[in-house]
Design a protein around this motif. Structure first.
Motif, PDB file in Angstrom:
ATOM      1  N   MET A   1      -7.053   1.335 -27.446  1.00 31.55           N
ATOM      2  CA  MET A   1      -7.585   2.251 -28.504  1.00 31.55           C
ATOM      3  C   MET A   1      -8.407   3.021 -28.063  1.00 31.55           C
ATOM      4  O   MET A   1      -9.262   2.906 -27.089  1.00 31.55           O
ATOM      5  N   ARG A   2      -8.499   4.200 -28.348  1.00 30.37           N
ATOM      6  CA  ARG A   2      -9.686   5.639 -28.005  1.00 30.37           C
ATOM      7  C   ARG A   2     -11.115   5.036 -28.825  1.00 30.37           C
ATOM      8  O   ARG A   2     -11.042   5.007 -30.011  1.00 30.37           O
ATOM      9  N   GLU A   3     -11.879   5.281 -27.864  1.00 31.67           N
ATOM     10  CA  GLU A   3     -13.297   5.176 -28.551  1.00 31.67           C
ATOM     11  C   GLU A   3     -13.708   6.493 -28.709  1.00 31.67           C
ATOM     12  O   GLU A   3     -13.363   7.344 -28.119  1.00 31.67           O
ATOM     13  N   THR A   4     -14.299   6.385 -29.926  1.00 35.03           N
ATOM     14  CA  THR A   4     -14.868   7.715 -30.665  1.00 35.03           C
ATOM     15  C   THR A   4     -16.373   7.727 -30.751  1.00 35.03           C
ATOM     16  O   THR A   4     -16.708   6.637 -30.996  1.00 35.03           O
ATOM     17  N   THR A   5     -16.971   8.761 -30.999  1.00 37.71           N
ATOM     18  CA  THR A   5     -18.234   9.015 -31.457  1.00 37.71           C
ATOM     19  C   THR A   5     -18.410   9.929 -32.630  1.00 37.71           C
ATOM     20  O   THR A   5     -17.856  10.896 -32.455  1.00 37.71           O
ATOM     21  N   ALA A   6     -19.143   9.347 -33.646  1.00 41.26           N
ATOM     22  CA  ALA A   6     -19.300  10.404 -34.555  1.00 41.26           C
ATOM     23  C   ALA A   6     -20.252  11.478 -34.342  1.00 41.26           C
ATOM     24  O   ALA A   6     -21.470  11.178 -33.878  1.00 41.26           O
ATOM     25  N   TYR A   7     -20.055  12.770 -34.867  1.00 43.84           N
ATOM     26  CA  TYR A   7     -21.279  13.734 -34.438  1.00 43.84           C
ATOM     27  C   TYR A   7     -20.816  14.965 -35.528  1.00 43.84           C
ATOM     28  O   TYR A   7     -19.749  15.390 -35.892  1.00 43.84           O
ATOM     29  N   SER A   8     -21.916  15.185 -36.244  1.00 43.09           N
ATOM     30  CA  SER A   8     -21.901  16.278 -37.231  1.00 43.09           C
ATOM     31  C   SER A   8     -20.899  16.248 -38.432  1.00 43.09           C
ATOM     32  O   SER A   8     -20.320  17.201 -38.463  1.00 43.09           O
ATOM     33  N   GLY A   9     -20.352  14.895 -38.729  1.00 40.27           N
ATOM     34  CA  GLY A   9     -19.292  14.865 -39.563  1.00 40.27           C
ATOM     35  C   GLY A   9     -17.908  14.807 -39.148  1.00 40.27           C
ATOM     36  O   GLY A   9     -17.099  14.371 -39.802  1.00 40.27           O
ATOM     37  N   SER A  10     -17.859  14.982 -37.768  1.00 40.46           N
ATOM     38  CA  SER A  10     -16.549  15.267 -37.307  1.00 40.46           C
ATOM     39  C   SER A  10     -16.441  13.865 -36.227  1.00 40.46           C
ATOM     40  O   SER A  10     -17.605  13.366 -35.761  1.00 40.46           O
ATOM     41  N   VAL A  11     -15.288  13.658 -35.839  1.00 38.27           N
ATOM     42  CA  VAL A  11     -15.069  12.635 -34.648  1.00 38.27           C
ATOM     43  C   VAL A  11     -14.794  13.087 -33.476  1.00 38.27           C
ATOM     44  O   VAL A  11     -13.674  13.872 -33.480  1.00 38.27           O
ATOM     45  N   LEU A  12     -15.415  12.932 -32.365  1.00 45.11           N
ATOM     46  CA  LEU A  12     -15.053  13.557 -31.198  1.00 45.11           C
ATOM     47  C   LEU A  12     -14.743  12.597 -30.117  1.00 45.11           C
ATOM     48  O   LEU A  12     -15.436  11.255 -30.155  1.00 45.11           O
ATOM     49  N   PRO A  13     -13.678  12.578 -29.467  1.00 41.12           N
ATOM     50  CA  PRO A  13     -13.120  11.575 -28.548  1.00 41.12           C
ATOM     51  C   PRO A  13     -14.057  11.437 -27.325  1.00 41.12           C
ATOM     52  O   PRO A  13     -14.734  12.266 -26.955  1.00 41.12           O
ATOM     53  N   ARG A  14     -14.201   9.921 -26.832  1.00 42.39           N
ATOM     54  CA  ARG A  14     -15.146   9.969 -25.495  1.00 42.39           C
ATOM     55  C   ARG A  14     -14.332   9.939 -24.343  1.00 42.39           C
ATOM     56  O   ARG A  14     -14.905   9.931 -23.341  1.00 42.39           O
ATOM     57  N   THR A  15     -12.910  10.048 -24.566  1.00 42.55           N
ATOM     58  CA  THR A  15     -12.070  10.108 -23.360  1.00 42.55           C
ATOM     59  C   THR A  15     -11.256  11.452 -23.568  1.00 42.55           C
ATOM     60  O   THR A  15     -10.945  11.920 -24.495  1.00 42.55           O
ATOM     61  N   TYR A  16     -10.606  11.837 -22.414  1.00 38.67           N
ATOM     62  CA  TYR A  16     -10.035  13.223 -22.418  1.00 38.67           C
ATOM     63  C   TYR A  16      -8.500  13.138 -21.559  1.00 38.67           C
ATOM     64  O   TYR A  16      -8.437  13.985 -20.816  1.00 38.67           O
ATOM     65  N   GLU A  17      -7.957  11.980 -21.692  1.00 38.87           N
ATOM     66  CA  GLU A  17      -6.800  11.793 -20.969  1.00 38.87           C
ATOM     67  C   GLU A  17      -5.788  12.562 -21.116  1.00 38.87           C
ATOM     68  O   GLU A  17      -4.789  12.866 -20.477  1.00 38.87           O
ATOM     69  N   SER A  18      -5.888  13.404 -22.272  1.00 35.72           N
ATOM     70  CA  SER A  18      -4.800  14.502 -22.503  1.00 35.72           C
ATOM     71  C   SER A  18      -4.931  15.887 -21.837  1.00 35.72           C
ATOM     72  O   SER A  18      -4.190  16.581 -21.896  1.00 35.72           O
ATOM     73  N   GLN A  19      -6.156  15.986 -21.266  1.00 37.35           N
ATOM     74  CA  GLN A  19      -6.656  17.140 -20.557  1.00 37.35           C
ATOM     75  C   GLN A  19      -6.602  16.935 -19.016  1.00 37.35           C
ATOM     76  O   GLN A  19      -7.113  16.004 -18.575  1.00 37.35           O
ATOM     77  N   ASN A  20      -5.960  17.804 -18.481  1.00 38.81           N
ATOM     78  CA  ASN A  20      -5.719  17.794 -17.099  1.00 38.81           C
ATOM     79  C   ASN A  20      -7.115  18.803 -16.526  1.00 38.81           C
ATOM     80  O   ASN A  20      -6.688  19.855 -15.911  1.00 38.81           O
ATOM     81  N   CYS A  21      -8.262  18.183 -16.371  1.00 40.41           N
ATOM     82  CA  CYS A  21      -9.368  18.924 -16.136  1.00 40.41           C
ATOM     83  C   CYS A  21     -10.621  18.363 -15.463  1.00 40.41           C
ATOM     84  O   CYS A  21     -10.832  17.221 -16.229  1.00 40.41           O
ATOM     85  N   SER A  22     -10.984  18.621 -14.399  1.00 38.91           N
ATOM     86  CA  SER A  22     -12.070  17.778 -13.716  1.00 38.91           C
ATOM     87  C   SER A  22     -13.164  17.769 -14.235  1.00 38.91           C
ATOM     88  O   SER A  22     -14.056  16.767 -14.322  1.00 38.91           O
ATOM     89  N   VAL A  23     -13.712  18.871 -15.205  1.00 35.31           N
ATOM     90  CA  VAL A  23     -14.909  18.889 -15.747  1.00 35.31           C
ATOM     91  C   VAL A  23     -14.594  17.668 -17.086  1.00 35.31           C
ATOM     92  O   VAL A  23     -15.566  16.977 -17.027  1.00 35.31           O
ATOM     93  N   ALA A  24     -13.459  17.570 -17.648  1.00 36.30           N
ATOM     94  CA  ALA A  24     -13.354  16.679 -18.595  1.00 36.30           C
ATOM     95  C   ALA A  24     -13.430  15.245 -18.309  1.00 36.30           C
ATOM     96  O   ALA A  24     -14.223  14.449 -18.861  1.00 36.30           O
ATOM     97  N   GLU A  28     -16.497  12.113 -18.865  1.00 34.96           N
ATOM     98  CA  GLU A  28     -16.053  10.867 -19.271  1.00 34.96           C
ATOM     99  C   GLU A  28     -17.270   9.763 -18.556  1.00 34.96           C
ATOM    100  O   GLU A  28     -17.382   8.966 -19.118  1.00 34.96           O
ATOM    101  N   VAL A  29     -17.689  10.160 -17.426  1.00 34.26           N
ATOM    102  CA  VAL A  29     -18.594   9.483 -16.504  1.00 34.26           C
ATOM    103  C   VAL A  29     -19.860   9.759 -16.818  1.00 34.26           C
ATOM    104  O   VAL A  29     -20.745   8.997 -17.129  1.00 34.26           O
ATOM    105  N   VAL A  30     -20.479  10.964 -16.986  1.00 35.32           N
ATOM    106  CA  VAL A  30     -21.857  11.422 -16.797  1.00 35.32           C
ATOM    107  C   VAL A  30     -22.093  11.982 -18.007  1.00 35.32           C
ATOM    108  O   VAL A  30     -23.310  12.641 -18.221  1.00 35.32           O
ATOM    109  N   GLY A  31     -21.030  12.530 -19.142  1.00 38.29           N
ATOM    110  CA  GLY A  31     -21.555  13.164 -20.102  1.00 38.29           C
ATOM    111  C   GLY A  31     -22.249  12.644 -21.336  1.00 38.29           C
ATOM    112  O   GLY A  31     -21.904  13.298 -22.569  1.00 38.29           O
ATOM    113  N   ASP A  32     -23.088  11.978 -21.278  1.00 40.18           N
ATOM    114  CA  ASP A  32     -23.899  11.322 -22.190  1.00 40.18           C
ATOM    115  C   ASP A  32     -25.377  11.446 -21.837  1.00 40.18           C
ATOM    116  O   ASP A  32     -25.762  11.472 -20.746  1.00 40.18           O
TER     117      ASP A  32
END
Length: 158
Positions: A1-24, A28-32
């Motif tokens: 199950m994908r972990e999510t975080t509420a933000y400004s009324g929308s839900v943002l994913p905490r993981t980016y497994e669908s993105q092939n991107c080193s920034v993403a 996942e590790v330091v973006g908090d």
């Protein structure tokens, strides 16, 4: 199950497994917020749980979670410094130290755009007291600087 975080009324994913991107992946590790502030404190020499908690004003459960994650990701290693009761220090690994330029870039960018009274902290070269530049050299002597060459001092905006 994908972990999510509420933000400004929308839900943002905490993981980016669908993105092939080193920034993403890095986010996942330091973006908090707390993770970056823990890293900043570690670069300032903080190593012990209670010292992180005091320096940051972070809830103990949040700090425990973030330090555990940083250890699991290989950015910190837990080193026992006392027995009965066991107490540990959190020391940056080489992988963690490699984030120093990113953290310093954020600090310098924040100084330029969000410090109207001047930088709250100045990162000074231990060798000559010159300041760190955005090219990671001393503005006074021109020496290349890394995390072991500098110290944080109160700045004019402190």
């Amino acid at each position: 199950m994908r972990e999510t975080t509420a933000y400004s009324g929308s839900v943002l994913p905490r993981t980016y497994e669908s993105q092939n991107c080193s920034v993403a992946r890095a986010l996942e590790v330091v973006g908090d917020r707390w993770t970056l502030l823990i890293l900043r404190s570690a670069f300032e020499g903080v190593r012990r749980f209670d010292d992180f908690q005091e320096a940051l004003g972070i809830a103990r459960n949040v700090l425990t979670d973030r330090l555990t994650r940083l250890c699991d990701e290989g950015l910190f290693r837990r080193v026992r410094y006392q027995e009965r009761p066991d107490r540990y220090e959190y020391r940056l690994t080489r992988k963690g130290v490699e984030l120093w330029p990113a953290v310093m870039s954020l600090l310098l960018w924040g100084d330029r755009h969000y410090a109207p009274k001047g930088p709250p902290v100045v990162v000074a070269h231990r060798g000559c007291d010159g300041a760190l530049t955005d090219r990671f050299v001393c503005d006074s002597c021109g020496a290349p600087l890394g995390p072991n060459d500098v110290e944080a001092r109160p700045g004019p905006g402190a």
